[in-house]
Design a protein around this motif. Structure first.
Motif, mmCIF file in Angstrom:
data_model
loop_
_atom_site.group_PDB
_atom_site.id
_atom_site.type_symbol
_atom_site.label_atom_id
_atom_site.label_comp_id
_atom_site.label_asym_id
_atom_site.label_seq_id
_atom_site.Cartn_x
_atom_site.Cartn_y
_atom_site.Cartn_z
ATOM 1 N N TRP A 1 21.484 58.944 -12.573
ATOM 2 C CA TRP A 1 21.182 57.527 -12.824
ATOM 3 C C TRP A 1 20.122 57.039 -11.842
ATOM 4 O O TRP A 1 19.152 56.395 -12.203
ATOM 5 N N ARG A 2 20.307 57.361 -10.568
ATOM 6 C CA ARG A 2 19.416 56.864 -9.525
ATOM 7 C C ARG A 2 18.057 57.569 -9.550
ATOM 8 O O ARG A 2 17.020 56.935 -9.523
ATOM 9 N N MET B 1 35.349 44.623 -11.972
ATOM 10 C CA MET B 1 34.866 45.779 -11.232
ATOM 11 C C MET B 1 34.310 45.295 -9.895
ATOM 12 O O MET B 1 33.829 44.177 -9.794
ATOM 13 N N LEU C 1 25.892 59.713 -10.826
ATOM 14 C CA LEU C 1 25.234 58.737 -9.946
ATOM 15 C C LEU C 1 23.853 59.226 -9.522
ATOM 16 O O LEU C 1 22.895 58.445 -9.428
ATOM 17 N N VAL D 1 31.429 46.325 -7.237
ATOM 18 C CA VAL D 1 30.241 47.178 -7.184
ATOM 19 C C VAL D 1 29.370 46.843 -5.977
ATOM 20 O O VAL D 1 29.598 45.857 -5.282
ATOM 21 N N GLU D 2 28.375 47.674 -5.817
ATOM 22 C CA GLU D 2 27.384 47.508 -4.763
ATOM 23 C C GLU D 2 26.032 47.390 -5.464
ATOM 24 O O GLU D 2 25.764 48.174 -6.381
ATOM 25 N N GLU D 3 25.201 46.457 -5.075
ATOM 26 C CA GLU D 3 23.903 46.314 -5.736
ATOM 27 C C GLU D 3 22.885 47.275 -5.149
ATOM 28 O O GLU D 3 22.757 47.390 -3.932
ATOM 29 N N ARG D 4 22.149 47.933 -6.043
ATOM 30 C CA ARG D 4 21.073 48.811 -5.606
ATOM 31 C C ARG D 4 19.816 48.381 -6.346
ATOM 32 O O ARG D 4 19.679 48.636 -7.548
ATOM 33 N N GLU D 5 18.966 47.677 -5.657
ATOM 34 C CA GLU D 5 17.735 47.165 -6.265
ATOM 35 C C GLU D 5 16.807 48.358 -6.554
ATOM 36 O O GLU D 5 16.600 49.198 -5.687
ATOM 37 N N VAL D 6 16.278 48.428 -7.766
ATOM 38 C CA VAL D 6 15.363 49.511 -8.110
ATOM 39 C C VAL D 6 13.936 48.970 -8.074
ATOM 40 O O VAL D 6 13.643 47.937 -8.682
ATOM 41 N N SER D 7 13.041 49.651 -7.350
ATOM 42 C CA SER D 7 11.643 49.194 -7.252
ATOM 43 C C SER D 7 10.935 49.349 -8.586
ATOM 44 O O SER D 7 11.052 50.394 -9.239
ATOM 45 N N LEU D 8 10.168 48.340 -8.957
ATOM 46 C CA LEU D 8 9.414 48.405 -10.220
ATOM 47 C C LEU D 8 8.012 48.940 -9.950
ATOM 48 O O LEU D 8 7.540 48.928 -8.844
ATOM 49 N N TYR E 1 15.322 44.891 -11.690
ATOM 50 C CA TYR E 1 16.234 45.942 -12.152
ATOM 51 C C TYR E 1 17.202 46.267 -11.026
ATOM 52 O O TYR E 1 16.779 46.616 -9.919
ATOM 53 N N VAL E 2 18.492 46.124 -11.298
ATOM 54 C CA VAL E 2 19.520 46.439 -10.304
ATOM 55 C C VAL E 2 20.537 47.391 -10.913
ATOM 56 O O VAL E 2 21.027 47.175 -12.020
ATOM 57 N N GLN E 3 20.822 48.471 -10.205
ATOM 58 C CA GLN E 3 21.907 49.382 -10.586
ATOM 59 C C GLN E 3 23.113 49.038 -9.721
ATOM 60 O O GLN E 3 22.964 48.829 -8.517
ATOM 61 N N ASN E 4 24.277 48.962 -10.332
ATOM 62 C CA ASN E 4 25.493 48.607 -9.602
ATOM 63 C C ASN E 4 26.548 49.702 -9.719
ATOM 64 O O ASN E 4 27.359 49.698 -10.645
ATOM 65 N N PRO E 5 26.541 50.669 -8.810
ATOM 66 C CA PRO E 5 27.621 51.665 -8.817
ATOM 67 C C PRO E 5 28.912 51.035 -8.268
ATOM 68 O O PRO E 5 28.844 50.149 -7.410
ATOM 69 N N ALA F 1 12.708 51.637 -14.839
ATOM 70 C CA ALA F 1 11.909 50.726 -14.008
ATOM 71 C C ALA F 1 10.498 50.556 -14.570
ATOM 72 O O ALA F 1 9.816 49.579 -14.268
ATOM 73 N N ILE G 1 32.542 41.766 -10.247
ATOM 74 C CA ILE G 1 32.072 41.443 -11.602
ATOM 75 C C ILE G 1 33.291 41.247 -12.491
ATOM 76 O O ILE G 1 34.123 42.142 -12.619
ATOM 77 N N ASP H 1 31.729 53.510 -15.062
ATOM 78 C CA ASP H 1 31.049 54.227 -13.976
ATOM 79 C C ASP H 1 29.873 53.472 -13.378
ATOM 80 O O ASP H 1 29.371 53.855 -12.318
ATOM 81 N N GLY H 2 29.433 52.414 -14.045
ATOM 82 C CA GLY H 2 28.328 51.657 -13.473
ATOM 83 C C GLY H 2 27.920 50.499 -14.352
ATOM 84 O O GLY H 2 28.279 50.436 -15.535
ATOM 85 N N VAL H 3 27.197 49.583 -13.742
ATOM 86 C CA VAL H 3 26.679 48.413 -14.458
ATOM 87 C C VAL H 3 25.190 48.306 -14.126
ATOM 88 O O VAL H 3 24.822 48.294 -12.946
#
Lengths: 106, 106
Positions: A23-24, B97, A20, B99-106, A40-44, A32, B5, A56-58
């Motif tokens: 990835w982050r 699944m 994790l 999950v929790e969304e984690r927006e990644v800054s571009l 772009y969204v990471q979904n743990p 990015a 999801i 482990d993630g989407v």
């Protein structure tokens, strides 16, 4: 708009926390910077007691269209992103899909 | 906010068009009526020449938290949604699944 969905399993032997973090902190900024990327969204996975998450993630990456998506992964930055995947992802137990979002009215 | 999801395969023998129609016209409105649901997106695969999609679709459902999500599926409407899944989804080749969304800054 099209969306690339990557459903991934971490490398064998890699602790979940380390996956994790990588990835982050490492892969996220690399991806990015893909040319043409719109969002772009990471979904743990959320920890649910008694349930091991299937993956482990989407990851979700939005592009204007299929051509922009393909072009992005063919650039030098796209190659860096693909090469970096092998640092933390088990490709044999991961897959990708390209989809279109259809918002459903509530 | 948490996101459910669902990654699904259509029932054996069901034509893809019919699966997509059922998902959109019948299952969509049923699931959209889940109590506590905040947002709902259906993601049908984009046709990419020479590539068969790994799954027939990805559903995303947002709830305030894990408790709201669980509560929604335990209501009568939640039971209707689950029961309706067997009309068009092959559960053995589908998975979910949270999950929790984690927006990644571009």
């Amino acid at each position: 708009m099209v969306k690339f969905i990557g459903v991934v399993t971490r490398r064998p032997g890699m602790p979940r926390d380390e996956f994790l973090r990588y990835w982050r902190e490492v892969h996220g900024p690399l991806a990015a910077a893909l040319p043409g990327l719109r969002r772009y969204v990471q979904n743990p996975p959320v920890e649910v007691s008694g349930r091991e998450p299937r993956y482990d993630g989407v990851a979700e990456l939005w592009f204007d269209d299929l051509d922009s998506l393909r072009a992005a992964f063919r650039t030098p930055q796209g190659e860096r992103v693909r090469a970096d995947e092998s640092q933390f992802i088990d490709q044999a137990r991961s897959f990708a899909m390209i989809v279109e979002e259809r918002e459903v009215s509530l």
